[in-house]
Design a protein around this motif. Structure first.
Motif, mmCIF file in Angstrom:
data_model
loop_
_atom_site.group_PDB
_atom_site.id
_atom_site.type_symbol
_atom_site.label_atom_id
_atom_site.label_comp_id
_atom_site.label_asym_id
_atom_site.label_seq_id
_atom_site.Cartn_x
_atom_site.Cartn_y
_atom_site.Cartn_z
ATOM 1 N N HIS A 1 0.860 -1.197 0.000
ATOM 2 C CA HIS A 1 0.000 0.000 0.000
ATOM 3 C C HIS A 1 0.893 1.244 0.000
ATOM 4 C CE1 HIS A 1 -0.239 -0.249 4.722
ATOM 5 N NE2 HIS A 1 0.967 -0.436 4.261
ATOM 6 N N SER B 1 0.721 3.611 2.094
ATOM 7 C CA SER B 1 0.873 4.176 3.442
ATOM 8 C C SER B 1 2.344 4.235 3.860
ATOM 9 C CB SER B 1 0.063 3.367 4.460
ATOM 10 O OG SER B 1 -1.305 3.415 4.131
ATOM 11 N N GLN C 1 3.561 7.721 4.203
ATOM 12 C CA GLN C 1 3.331 8.380 5.508
ATOM 13 C C GLN C 1 4.556 8.215 6.392
ATOM 14 O OE1 GLN C 1 -0.019 7.411 8.099
ATOM 15 N NE2 GLN C 1 -1.111 6.683 6.290
ATOM 16 N N ARG D 1 0.048 -6.892 -4.416
ATOM 17 C CA ARG D 1 -0.450 -7.889 -3.448
ATOM 18 C C ARG D 1 -0.688 -9.201 -4.169
ATOM 19 N NH1 ARG D 1 -4.948 -4.508 0.096
ATOM 20 N NH2 ARG D 1 -3.654 -2.673 0.372
ATOM 21 N N ASP E 1 -3.051 -11.056 -5.072
ATOM 22 C CA ASP E 1 -4.503 -11.055 -5.281
ATOM 23 C C ASP E 1 -4.736 -11.221 -6.780
ATOM 24 O OD1 ASP E 1 -5.513 -10.460 -2.793
ATOM 25 O OD2 ASP E 1 -5.657 -8.299 -3.126
ATOM 26 N N PHE F 1 -1.724 -2.854 -8.642
ATOM 27 C CA PHE F 1 -2.748 -1.830 -8.833
ATOM 28 C C PHE F 1 -2.202 -0.517 -8.287
ATOM 29 C CE2 PHE F 1 -4.423 -1.657 -4.420
ATOM 30 C CZ PHE F 1 -3.886 -2.822 -3.900
ATOM 31 N N GLU G 1 -2.557 8.009 -1.631
ATOM 32 C CA GLU G 1 -2.512 8.155 -0.175
ATOM 33 C C GLU G 1 -2.435 9.637 0.138
ATOM 34 O OE1 GLU G 1 -2.100 5.338 1.669
ATOM 35 O OE2 GLU G 1 -1.679 6.158 3.654
ATOM 36 N N PHE H 1 -3.247 1.385 11.617
ATOM 37 C CA PHE H 1 -2.494 2.648 11.749
ATOM 38 C C PHE H 1 -3.375 3.868 11.946
ATOM 39 C CE2 PHE H 1 -3.453 2.844 7.265
ATOM 40 C CZ PHE H 1 -3.392 1.505 6.894
ATOM 41 N N GLY I 1 -10.343 4.142 2.365
ATOM 42 C CA GLY I 1 -10.202 3.932 3.802
ATOM 43 C C GLY I 1 -9.534 5.167 4.386
ATOM 44 N N CYS I 2 -9.854 5.474 5.652
ATOM 45 C CA CYS I 2 -9.277 6.688 6.249
ATOM 46 C C CYS I 2 -9.335 6.612 7.772
ATOM 47 C CB CYS I 2 -10.034 7.917 5.773
ATOM 48 S SG CYS I 2 -11.755 7.940 6.317
ATOM 49 N N GLY I 3 -8.811 7.623 8.420
ATOM 50 C CA GLY I 3 -8.904 7.684 9.876
ATOM 51 C C GLY I 3 -7.918 8.681 10.444
ATOM 52 N N ALA J 1 -5.346 10.449 7.782
ATOM 53 C CA ALA J 1 -4.781 9.822 6.580
ATOM 54 C C ALA J 1 -5.907 9.114 5.841
ATOM 55 C CB ALA J 1 -3.695 8.827 6.972
ATOM 56 N N PHE J 2 -5.716 8.975 4.553
ATOM 57 C CA PHE J 2 -6.701 8.232 3.753
ATOM 58 C C PHE J 2 -5.980 7.558 2.596
ATOM 59 C CE2 PHE J 2 -6.491 12.640 2.367
ATOM 60 C CZ PHE J 2 -6.239 12.524 1.011
ATOM 61 N N GLY K 1 -7.991 3.032 -3.892
ATOM 62 C CA GLY K 1 -7.535 2.304 -5.073
ATOM 63 C C GLY K 1 -7.955 3.066 -6.331
ATOM 64 N N ARG L 1 -10.258 1.160 -8.755
ATOM 65 C CA ARG L 1 -11.659 1.100 -8.287
ATOM 66 C C ARG L 1 -12.396 2.366 -8.732
ATOM 67 N NH1 ARG L 1 -15.193 -1.634 -5.908
ATOM 68 N NH2 ARG L 1 -16.776 -0.649 -4.603
ATOM 69 N N ILE M 1 -11.376 -5.763 -13.555
ATOM 70 C CA ILE M 1 -10.142 -4.962 -13.399
ATOM 71 C C ILE M 1 -9.059 -5.400 -14.394
ATOM 72 C CG2 ILE M 1 -9.060 -6.436 -11.622
ATOM 73 C CD1 ILE M 1 -8.189 -3.845 -10.206
HETATM 74 C C1 FA5 Z 1 -5.176 0.204 2.514
HETATM 75 O O1 FA5 Z 1 -4.378 -0.220 1.689
HETATM 76 C C2 FA5 Z 1 -4.836 1.319 3.454
HETATM 77 N N1 FA5 Z 1 -3.445 1.619 3.343
HETATM 78 C C3 FA5 Z 1 -5.703 2.548 3.130
HETATM 79 C C4 FA5 Z 1 -5.666 3.576 4.221
HETATM 80 C C5 FA5 Z 1 -4.758 4.606 4.174
HETATM 81 C C6 FA5 Z 1 -6.560 3.482 5.320
HETATM 82 C C7 FA5 Z 1 -4.710 5.553 5.167
HETATM 83 C C8 FA5 Z 1 -6.499 4.421 6.321
HETATM 84 C C9 FA5 Z 1 -5.586 5.449 6.234
HETATM 85 P P1 FA5 Z 1 -7.087 -1.396 1.733
HETATM 86 O O2 FA5 Z 1 -6.320 -2.660 1.884
HETATM 87 O O3 FA5 Z 1 -8.525 -1.426 2.053
HETATM 88 O O4 FA5 Z 1 -6.438 -0.207 2.595
HETATM 89 O O5 FA5 Z 1 -6.896 -0.881 0.204
HETATM 90 C C10 FA5 Z 1 -7.367 0.370 -0.190
HETATM 91 C C11 FA5 Z 1 -8.072 0.248 -1.546
HETATM 92 O O6 FA5 Z 1 -7.192 -0.358 -2.491
HETATM 93 C C12 FA5 Z 1 -9.296 -0.651 -1.535
HETATM 94 O O7 FA5 Z 1 -10.425 0.070 -1.164
HETATM 95 C C13 FA5 Z 1 -9.396 -1.080 -2.988
HETATM 96 O O8 FA5 Z 1 -10.052 -0.075 -3.742
HETATM 97 C C14 FA5 Z 1 -7.955 -1.092 -3.434
HETATM 98 N N2 FA5 Z 1 -7.441 -2.459 -3.535
HETATM 99 C C15 FA5 Z 1 -7.027 -3.283 -2.565
HETATM 100 N N3 FA5 Z 1 -6.561 -4.439 -3.057
HETATM 101 C C16 FA5 Z 1 -6.669 -4.350 -4.398
HETATM 102 C C17 FA5 Z 1 -6.314 -5.188 -5.499
HETATM 103 N N4 FA5 Z 1 -5.719 -6.370 -5.337
HETATM 104 N N5 FA5 Z 1 -6.571 -4.771 -6.756
HETATM 105 C C18 FA5 Z 1 -7.132 -3.546 -6.958
HETATM 106 N N6 FA5 Z 1 -7.450 -2.680 -5.983
HETATM 107 C C19 FA5 Z 1 -7.236 -3.081 -4.707
#
Ligand code: FA5
Length: 364
Positions: free
Chosen positions: A185, A187, A190, A211, A213, A222, A226, A266, A309-311, A332-333, A336, A339, A350
């Motif tokens: 990610h 992050s 940060q 990842r 995935d 992908f 951030e 985090f 995602g955020c917080g 932070a937020f 993707g 998406r 995708i």
């Molecule tokens: C995160 O990766 C956190 N770092 C986001 C965050 C940042 C939260 C700062 C809070 C503060 P997550 O694993 O949910 O969160 O991934 C964020 C977005 O990445 C997802 O909502 C989705 O849109 C996208 N995503 C995740 N995995 C994949 C994937 N394999 N392929 C495409 N898009 C993906």
């Protein structure tokens, strides 16, 4: 004088200077070579005379031979001179001709390319945050496990660190205690920025992440964006304000936005942000009398689409990065990009975004 010798001398006289006129008249190299062949070719005038040499008596051979050779040398040098003249004239004409205009449009127009939809959406999102006062920063795609997980508060046995989720990299001669991976990610940015700068800071970053995935909505590579803001007295209200402004700029004024509690190691508190489905235009407010369309496959008839995602940044993350958690707070937020692009363009799978099929890409 023998008959043969007399015939050769007469022939040479008849040849005289005729070849010079023929050479001068030749306008092209091919004309010139044809004119030379009439003298020195297989059945050329001089060649015919040369064939008679065998019949010339020995005592006359030397003088007749010399005459023939002199004419032959004359023909060769006149040919070379004219060939040089023609080549110079050709080059001169080339140099003085109207220059070739490289800016003229081609007869068959070349198809114009355009930015990939993911790049376009990524740039658009970054531009929105730039206009809200965020600075752009970049981080490496290969990073330390500590920046990707530990300093962000992932416990060492967190499932995301599992071999199923991360691509680990072996660094030749690397420290055995400093494990390296393709960041999962953005992050990591940060951690990097907060470890090297002092607040206040408002930073946005974007780029590829990886990842393990692979399905219709998940790709092994992908893009994420951030953003984070750290200063004194930053509250959840600022987070809501910034992300609501962002959603309205991306999807249009009045776009409904909702924050749902969620968990990321985090942040505390953490939330996921949904926007009202841009396909069925539901605002999910019963009072408005408009609900989600039961047939909407994109929001699965819920009327909401999750975008990020955020917080509020967890105090432990501040401590890991050397920032005074008593003095500073921040949010932070992360989202993707694919998406957002899939929602924007109604792309169902995708993987279409990475197959590079021009028939698909030309539609954007
Ligand atoms: C995160 O990766 C956190 N770092 C986001 C965050 C940042 C939260 C700062 C809070 C503060 P997550 O694993 O949910 O969160 O991934 C964020 C977005 O990445 C997802 O909502 C989705 O849109 C996208 N995503 C995740 N995995 C994949 C994937 N394999 N392929 C495409 N898009 C993906």
């Amino acid at each position: 004088m023998s008959d043969a010798a007399a015939e050769i001398e007469a022939g040479l006289r008849a040849l005289g200077e005729r070849f010079r006129e023929a050479f001068a008249r030749a306008a092209t190299e091919q004309d010139l070579r044809n004119a030379k062949a009439e003298v020195l070719g297989k059945s050329g005038d001089l060649t015919k005379l040369l064939k008679l040499m065998g019949k010339v008596p020995a005592e006359q051979k030397k003088s007749i031979g010399e005459q023939v050779n002199a004419v032959k040398a004359d023909v060769e040098s006149a040919f070379d001179a004219r060939l040089g003249q023609l080549a110079r004239a050709l080059r001169e004409a080339d140099l003085t001709a109207r220059p070739f205009d490289l800016t003229l449009p081609g007869r068959v127009p070349a198809p114009r390319g355009h930015l990939h939809p993911v790049t376009r959406v990524k740039d658009e999102i970054l531009d929105i945050f730039r206009s809200l006062g965020f600075e752009i920063s970049w981080g490496p795609e290969i990073d330390l496990e500590a920046n990707n997980f530990e300093k962000l508060g992932f416990p060492p046995d967190h499932p995301a660190t599992d071999m199923q989720d991360s691509f680990w990299v072996t660094v030749e001669g690397g420290r055995p205690d400093a494990r390296v991976l393709l960041r999962t990610h953005t992050s990591t940015v940060q951690v990097r920025e907060m470890s090297t700068h002092t607040p206040p800071m408002a930073i946005v970053s974007g780029g590829p992440v990886y990842r393990r995935d692979d399905d219709v909505t998940h790709s092994p590579m992908f893009h994420q964006i951030e953003g984070f803001l750290v200063a004194e007295r930053v509250s959840f209200a600022e987070l809501k304000g910034v992300l609501t402004a962002f959603a309205e700029r991306l999807y249009g004024p009045g776009t409904p936005v909702r924050f749902r509690p969620s968990y990321f190691p985090f942040v505390e508190p953490g939330a996921e942000v949904d926007v009202g489905c841009v396909f069925c235009h539901a605002d999910s407010e019963p009072a408005a009398g408009r609900g989600p369309r039961a047939s909407c496959r994109v929001c699965k008839a819920t009327g909401w689409l999750e975008i990020l995602g955020c917080g509020m940044i967890h105090p432990a993350v501040f401590e890991h990065c050397g920032i005074d958690a008593e003095k500073y707070t921040g949010f932070a937020f992360g989202m993707g990009v694919e998406r957002v692009a899939m929602l924007r363009y109604g792309i169902p799978d995708i993987r279409l975004l990475f197959e590079n099929d021009p028939r698909f890409l030309a539609q954007f």
